[in-house]
Design a protein around this motif. Structure first.
Motif, short mmCIF file in Angstrom:
data_model
loop_
_atom_site.label_atom_id
_atom_site.label_comp_id
_atom_site.label_asym_id
_atom_site.label_seq_id
_atom_site.Cartn_x
_atom_site.Cartn_y
_atom_site.Cartn_z
N UNK A 179 5.37 6.45 -25.06
CA UNK A 179 6.72 6.18 -24.61
C UNK A 179 6.91 6.20 -23.11
N UNK A 180 5.82 6.38 -22.35
CA UNK A 180 5.93 6.45 -20.90
C UNK A 180 5.38 5.19 -20.25
N UNK A 181 6.13 4.64 -19.28
CA UNK A 181 5.68 3.47 -18.54
C UNK A 181 4.86 3.87 -17.33
N UNK A 182 4.57 2.89 -16.50
CA UNK A 182 3.78 3.14 -15.29
C UNK A 182 4.50 4.09 -14.34
N UNK A 218 16.97 14.51 -14.60
CA UNK A 218 16.97 14.98 -15.99
C UNK A 218 16.37 13.96 -16.95
N UNK A 219 15.51 13.08 -16.42
CA UNK A 219 14.83 12.12 -17.28
C UNK A 219 13.47 12.67 -17.66
N UNK A 220 13.04 12.36 -18.88
CA UNK A 220 11.78 12.89 -19.37
C UNK A 220 10.61 12.20 -18.69
N UNK A 221 9.68 13.02 -18.19
CA UNK A 221 8.47 12.52 -17.58
C UNK A 221 7.33 13.45 -17.98
N UNK A 222 6.18 13.28 -17.36
CA UNK A 222 5.05 14.16 -17.68
C UNK A 222 4.22 14.40 -16.44
N UNK A 223 3.36 15.39 -16.51
CA UNK A 223 2.49 15.72 -15.40
C UNK A 223 1.03 15.55 -15.82
#
Length: 359
Positions: A179-182, A218-223
């Motif tokens: 679900x994550x883009x570039x 407050x948007x979902x992201x990742x590390x």
């Protein structure tokens, strides 16, 4: 001739037990570790822990749960810590009406309930850095690679109730749609069909992930580095009352799970204990709509495991015919190695008329 499974006809549901062979601690083991730490370096939290545990038991008894059936796990603990923290932040509207609770709570949690925040941070730190990231887990979790060898030629939809990284580590991030883009921002549209995508797996982590966090908007992201995430900022959810969240990605993932259950012909379940009513309800309704649907359950019990009783109890719990259920009592590693293949899946549909199955 083996049964032909079309697109979205096989889905996978993974619970905590699926990762135990990779060295992950299960909920019971986590509670044991916590109670051991309370005798030493976490002694300042002992009274708060006992208070929360007794409150949980009291609440369950009020609900009419038999005392021998009451369980207290890591989700109950952190879920109730969240309640206390919400009280301290004045996010619980009913608190003024339960003043009798206040005196005891202030004694065990501190005048400003600050011990609850500290205790939660210690638990989540241990969860992130030790319990769900054990030494050598990459090698020990290699049996997850069997998800690549099922023989299923369609994109495989995997629904995980776990926070760990076993799926990503063994299937490769480049093969998985998360679900994550570039830009590393989560977008539900990435799960929609696209001719441009060449994705082998769609992964839905229904309760969050060790590498998830929220950005300043407050948007979902990742590390890329889990160690860089503050434990209190990890985007994971605890407690049954918190599982069905009214915001994404949780709401989207739950709806996607519902739709996938309905479309599927076979639901493969490993390591799930059937304690989440939201999940159970969707399994039940999906099979009610299609009595020919099958669920394959991997459970790992002792040698005295009574399969007939297990199936009977599960049938009653889900309100489905026992003929819809197949159970394999073995470790997750054995199950992945021996049962995740089309030949075995096909054997669960002995009366299937292959001529009427569309690709």
């Amino acid at each position: 001739m083996n049964k032909q499974f079309g697109e979205d006809k096989i889905i996978i549901l993974l619970g905590a037990g699926a990762s135990c062979d990779a060295g992950m601690r299960n909920s019971t083991q986590m509670i044991t570790d916590i109670e051991s730490l309370l005798k030493g370096e976490w002694s300042s939290f002992k009274d708060l822990y006992n208070y929360i545990q007794s409150s949980h038991y009291h609440l369950e008894r009020i609900k009419g749960v038999d005392s021998k059936s009451i369980m207290f796990n890591i989700e109950n603990l952190v879920g109730l810590l969240n309640v206390i923290i919400n009280i301290s932040e004045k996010k619980v509207d009913v608190y003024p009406f339960i003043g009798s609770w206040e005196k005891e709570l202030l004694v065990v949690a501190g005048h400003k309930l600050e011990l609850a925040v500290k205790f939660k941070e210690e638990i989540l730190s241990k969860l992130k850095n030790t319990w769900l990231s054990p030494d050598d887990f990459k090698r020990k979790s290699a049996y997850y690679k069997k998800l690549k060898e099922t023989g299923y030629t369609m994109p495989l939809r995997i629904f995980s109730l776990n926070y760990d990284m076993c799926v990503e580590e063994n299937l490769g991030m480049e093969n998985i749609e998360r679900g994550f883009g570039e830009d590393k921002i989560w977008d539900y549209r990435r799960y929609e069909p696209s001719q441009e995508q060449e994705i082998s797996y769609f992964l839905y982590k229904l309760h969050g992930s060790l590498d998830w966090k929220r950005n300043t908007q407050n948007r979902l992201t990742y590390s890329d580095s889990i160690s860089s995430i503050n434990p209190l900022n990890m985007e994971i959810i605890f407690g049954v009352q918190n599982k069905l969240q009214s915001y994404d990605p949780y709401l989207f993932y739950f709806y996607a799970f519902r739709e996938a259950c309905i479309r599927s012909e076979l639901i493969v379940i490993s390591g799930y204990g059937f304690y989440d009513q939201h999940i159970n309800d969707n399994l039940s309704s999906a099979i009610e709509l299609d009595p020919n649907k099958r669920i394959l359950v991997n459970v790992y019990e002792c040698d005295s495991f009574d399969q007939d009783s297990y199936i009977k109890n599960l049938s009653a719990l889900l309100k489905i015919n026992s003929e819809n259920i197949t159970v394999q009592n073995c470790s997750a590693q054995e199950f992945f190695n021996n049962c995740l293949n089309l030949e075995y899946f096909s054997s669960l549909f002995p009366d299937d008329d292959n001529e009427n199955v569309l690709p």
